[in-house]
Design a protein around this motif. Structure first.
Motif, PDB file in Angstrom:
ATOM      1  N   LYS A  23      44.264  47.050  47.239  1.00  0.00           N
ATOM      2  CA  LYS A  23      43.531  45.925  46.646  1.00  0.00           C
ATOM      3  C   LYS A  23      43.743  45.800  45.140  1.00  0.00           C
ATOM      4  O   LYS A  23      43.722  44.693  44.599  1.00  0.00           O
ATOM      5  CB  LYS A  23      42.011  46.091  46.896  1.00  0.00           C
ATOM      6  CG  LYS A  23      41.625  46.229  48.343  1.00  0.00           C
ATOM      7  CD  LYS A  23      41.860  44.936  49.098  1.00  0.00           C
ATOM      8  CE  LYS A  23      41.475  45.063  50.564  1.00  0.00           C
ATOM      9  NZ  LYS A  23      42.368  44.263  51.415  1.00  0.00           N
ATOM     10  N   VAL A  24      43.880  46.952  44.467  1.00  0.00           N
ATOM     11  CA  VAL A  24      43.904  46.957  42.994  1.00  0.00           C
ATOM     12  C   VAL A  24      45.198  47.583  42.483  1.00  0.00           C
ATOM     13  O   VAL A  24      45.603  48.654  42.950  1.00  0.00           O
ATOM     14  CB  VAL A  24      42.717  47.785  42.437  1.00  0.00           C
ATOM     15  CG1 VAL A  24      42.885  48.066  40.944  1.00  0.00           C
ATOM     16  CG2 VAL A  24      41.405  47.062  42.687  1.00  0.00           C
ATOM     17  N   LEU A  25      45.835  46.920  41.540  1.00  0.00           N
ATOM     18  CA  LEU A  25      47.004  47.495  40.855  1.00  0.00           C
ATOM     19  C   LEU A  25      46.596  47.839  39.432  1.00  0.00           C
ATOM     20  O   LEU A  25      46.313  46.953  38.620  1.00  0.00           O
ATOM     21  CB  LEU A  25      48.158  46.492  40.818  1.00  0.00           C
ATOM     22  CG  LEU A  25      49.429  47.047  40.167  1.00  0.00           C
ATOM     23  CD1 LEU A  25      50.110  48.047  41.104  1.00  0.00           C
ATOM     24  CD2 LEU A  25      50.392  45.924  39.804  1.00  0.00           C
ATOM     25  N   LEU A  26      46.548  49.142  39.159  1.00  0.00           N
ATOM     26  CA  LEU A  26      46.185  49.607  37.818  1.00  0.00           C
ATOM     27  C   LEU A  26      47.490  49.985  37.106  1.00  0.00           C
ATOM     28  O   LEU A  26      48.150  50.950  37.485  1.00  0.00           O
ATOM     29  CB  LEU A  26      45.265  50.822  37.963  1.00  0.00           C
ATOM     30  CG  LEU A  26      44.308  51.177  36.852  1.00  0.00           C
ATOM     31  CD1 LEU A  26      43.427  52.337  37.274  1.00  0.00           C
ATOM     32  CD2 LEU A  26      44.979  51.476  35.550  1.00  0.00           C
TER      33      LEU A  26
ATOM     34  N   GLY B 256      48.205  38.529  45.460  1.00  0.00           N
ATOM     35  CA  GLY B 256      46.769  38.680  45.691  1.00  0.00           C
ATOM     36  C   GLY B 256      46.178  40.017  45.315  1.00  0.00           C
ATOM     37  O   GLY B 256      45.039  40.307  45.668  1.00  0.00           O
ATOM     38  N   LEU B 257      46.935  40.850  44.591  1.00  0.00           N
ATOM     39  CA  LEU B 257      46.361  42.106  44.111  1.00  0.00           C
ATOM     40  C   LEU B 257      45.517  41.842  42.862  1.00  0.00           C
ATOM     41  O   LEU B 257      45.876  41.001  42.034  1.00  0.00           O
ATOM     42  CB  LEU B 257      47.472  43.104  43.746  1.00  0.00           C
ATOM     43  CG  LEU B 257      48.299  43.679  44.893  1.00  0.00           C
ATOM     44  CD1 LEU B 257      49.569  44.335  44.350  1.00  0.00           C
ATOM     45  CD2 LEU B 257      47.486  44.692  45.693  1.00  0.00           C
ATOM     46  N   ARG B 258      44.415  42.565  42.745  1.00  0.00           N
ATOM     47  CA  ARG B 258      43.638  42.534  41.495  1.00  0.00           C
ATOM     48  C   ARG B 258      44.336  43.455  40.503  1.00  0.00           C
ATOM     49  O   ARG B 258      44.819  44.527  40.874  1.00  0.00           O
ATOM     50  CB  ARG B 258      42.207  43.015  41.741  1.00  0.00           C
ATOM     51  CG  ARG B 258      41.433  42.084  42.653  1.00  0.00           C
ATOM     52  CD  ARG B 258      40.121  42.711  43.103  1.00  0.00           C
ATOM     53  NE  ARG B 258      39.176  42.859  41.997  1.00  0.00           N
ATOM     54  CZ  ARG B 258      37.989  43.453  42.122  1.00  0.00           C
ATOM     55  NH1 ARG B 258      37.609  43.964  43.294  1.00  0.00           N
ATOM     56  NH2 ARG B 258      37.175  43.548  41.084  1.00  0.00           N
ATOM     57  N   VAL B 259      44.373  43.061  39.217  1.00  0.00           N
ATOM     58  CA  VAL B 259      45.172  43.793  38.225  1.00  0.00           C
ATOM     59  C   VAL B 259      44.302  44.300  37.097  1.00  0.00           C
ATOM     60  O   VAL B 259      43.392  43.601  36.631  1.00  0.00           O
ATOM     61  CB  VAL B 259      46.269  42.871  37.632  1.00  0.00           C
ATOM     62  CG1 VAL B 259      47.031  43.567  36.510  1.00  0.00           C
ATOM     63  CG2 VAL B 259      47.239  42.421  38.718  1.00  0.00           C
TER      64      VAL B 259
ATOM     65  N   LEU C 158      32.507  51.245  43.172  1.00  0.00           N
ATOM     66  CA  LEU C 158      32.497  49.785  42.901  1.00  0.00           C
ATOM     67  C   LEU C 158      32.282  49.026  44.222  1.00  0.00           C
ATOM     68  O   LEU C 158      33.102  49.124  45.133  1.00  0.00           O
ATOM     69  CB  LEU C 158      33.827  49.357  42.287  1.00  0.00           C
ATOM     70  CG  LEU C 158      34.064  49.645  40.797  1.00  0.00           C
ATOM     71  CD1 LEU C 158      35.425  49.103  40.362  1.00  0.00           C
ATOM     72  CD2 LEU C 158      32.945  49.036  39.953  1.00  0.00           C
ATOM     73  N   PRO C 159      31.208  48.253  44.308  1.00  0.00           N
ATOM     74  CA  PRO C 159      30.895  47.564  45.574  1.00  0.00           C
ATOM     75  C   PRO C 159      32.048  46.677  46.057  1.00  0.00           C
ATOM     76  O   PRO C 159      32.316  46.606  47.254  1.00  0.00           O
ATOM     77  CB  PRO C 159      29.674  46.693  45.215  1.00  0.00           C
ATOM     78  CG  PRO C 159      29.086  47.347  44.010  1.00  0.00           C
ATOM     79  CD  PRO C 159      30.194  47.999  43.262  1.00  0.00           C
ATOM     80  N   SER C 160      32.766  46.055  45.138  1.00  0.00           N
ATOM     81  CA  SER C 160      33.822  45.121  45.568  1.00  0.00           C
ATOM     82  C   SER C 160      35.020  45.832  46.165  1.00  0.00           C
ATOM     83  O   SER C 160      35.906  45.183  46.706  1.00  0.00           O
ATOM     84  CB  SER C 160      34.260  44.257  44.389  1.00  0.00           C
ATOM     85  OG  SER C 160      34.915  45.046  43.421  1.00  0.00           O
TER      86      SER C 160
END
Ligand code: HPA
Length: 280
Positions: A110-113, A225-228, A276-278
């Motif tokens: 979901k997340v790209l850090l 669609g990844l969160r960054v 993190l809830p999301s």
């Protein structure tokens, strides 16, 4: 330009292989830039897989240079780390990370850090400082999405760096006593360093840090669609802002000197994402 037909087959192979070895995807992926590789030692129950086994990933070129994914936990958060990224200055193509990022997204990440090493344009943010990326400037005006079909290519970049994840980073910084700047990252193509005149121009544009990566990946990640989120480690003052000559060796040396602290902060931030809830 991306050959989507060829790439789709490579992505399918890579997703299947990751699923087979590691099961369901972690919610969080971290791209380790120069100076950040110490973060690998924070991964518990670490399992390693070479990019050579993942056909959608940039294939290792230099013998002895580590190009691998590392899957495991930091605290309660499952994570996949990417060691090794394709830079535009290596090939002239800014699409080198397309297959890897789309593989992560299709796997279920979901997340790209993103992490990188940067030159600082702010005198108060010296070598060793960390900066949270709030926004970026695509100075070369190159896009990895050129030639993509469909209306999804018109990606909204107005909130490219996720507000909730930035708030999380600031909260962890406060809790751990880590000084964390926040600002605008400008992408310079490289591989040469910038001229002092270019740096003055970037400063007038509102840039706070300059580097040779991250922006193409952010565009690719938002497209699929990844969160960054992005963290920049200042390894030097940008050209013209200090008397020191700019060399790759200097940036690596400074990255090494401050890399452990940066990696510790990165680890705390990833561990905190478990609540993190999301991301549940
Ligand atoms: N410019 C571009 N890229 C960089 C720099 C810089 O000063 N430092 C580390 N990466």
């Amino acid at each position: 330009m991306i050959d989507n037909k060829a790439l789709d087959a490579q992505i399918a192979q890579s997703v299947a292989h990751l699923k087979q070895l590691f099961g369901a995807a972690p919610a969080v992926a971290v791209v380790l830039g120069s100076g950040w590789s110490g973060a690998v030692s924070l991964v518990q129950d670490a399992q390693h897989l070479s990019y050579a086994e993942l056909s959608a990933f940039p294939q290792p070129k230099v013998e002895g240079h580590v190009s691998e994914v590392v899957v495991g936990h930091i605290g309660a958060q499952r994570v996949v780390m990417l060691r090794g990224r394709a830079h535009t200055y290596e090939s002239g193509e800014c699409t080198g990370m397309a297959g890897a990022l789309r593989t992560l997204q299709r796997w279920g990440v979901k997340v790209l850090l993103q992490t990188n090493a940067s030159g600082s344009l702010r005198p108060a943010m010296g070598p060793g400082s960390l900066m949270l990326i709030a926004d970026h400037i695509n100075a070369p005006q190159r896009s990895p999405l050129v030639g993509e079909p469909g209306s999804e290519r018109f990606v909204d970049m107005s909130h490219a760096y996720d507000a909730e994840l930035r708030a999380h980073a600031k909260q962890i910084a406060q809790a751990t006593g880590q000084t964390l700047g926040e600002g605008v990252y400008v992408w310079a193509l490289g591989p040469q360093f910038e001229t002092p005149a270019e740096i003055r121009m970037f400063a007038a544009w509102g840039a706070d840090a300059v580097g040779m990566s991250t922006v193409p990946e952010t565009i690719l990640a938002r497209h699929c669609g990844l969160r960054v989120m992005g963290l920049a480690l200042m390894t030097n003052m940008a050209a013209g802002l200090s008397a020191e000559a700019l060399t790759h060796a200097l940036t690596l040396q400074q990255a090494q000197a401050s890399g452990d602290g940066a990696a510790q902060f990165l680890g705390a931030m990833v561990a905190g994402m478990a609540t993190l809830p999301s991301l549940q």
